[in-house]
Design a protein around this motif. Structure first.
Motif: not given
Length: 170
Positions: A87-92, A150-152, A159-163
């Motif tokens: 959600k923080d990156l607005n992606i699935y 650029e996403l991040v 990776v932190r967002h994934v975790r």
């Protein structure tokens, strides 16, 4: 006037019916061409490739050492084996992609570079740009227009967002 409205309603109804039927026919054709056994075999092969990244190939592709956070991400199969909403990156993330020669996408004409995506967001490719002097920013290229952004700014943040997102799903 009433007859015109009825005619329009009938035409709209027929159009909707044609669209629904064509979607159903395409779905039936897909299922016929891809029986459950074939889909299961493809999933097993994808998982096998996902669990064994070809780091030497990937580093040759990147023209630099693979970032340690990306190595750690792919070392933890629990993090990369299932879809994930960030959600923080607005992606699935529909699925993570294997890092091997087979994953190389000839996108020179489209992006000016060849890429090896490490994730897929409903057809939008997520990757690191190759180049010895390129930083480890994570990019996404949208399939419906070819726009890249650029996403991040760093793969460690990704990776932190994934975790964090995976921890919320457990």
């Amino acid at each position: 006037m009433f007859e015109s409205l009825v005619s329009i309603a009938v035409l709209v109804g027929i159009s909707v019916l044609v669209v629904l039927l064509s979607d159903r026919i395409e779905s039936l054709k897909y299922n016929w061409r891809n029986p459950p056994e074939k889909q299961a075999a493809e999933r097993a092969r994808h998982f096998q490739r996902l669990s064994a990244p070809d780091w030497s190939f990937y580093e040759r592709h990147l023209e630099r050492k693979a970032p340690e956070p990306l190595r750690e991400l792919f070392a933890n199969l629990e993090l990369v084996q299932a879809p994930l909403a960030i959600k923080d990156l607005n992606i699935y993330i529909s699925q993570f992609e294997p890092l091997d020669m087979e994953g190389l996408i000839d996108s020179k004409e489209w992006l000016g570079i060849e890429i090896v995506p490490f994730a897929d967001s409903d057809g939008d490719l997520i990757y690191l740009k190759p180049g010895a002097t390129i930083d480890d920013a994570v990019y996404i290229t949208y399939h419906d227009g070819g726009d890249t952004e650029e996403l991040v700014s760093d793969v460690a943040k990704f990776v932190r967002h994934v975790r964090e997102a995976r921890a919320k799903t457990i």
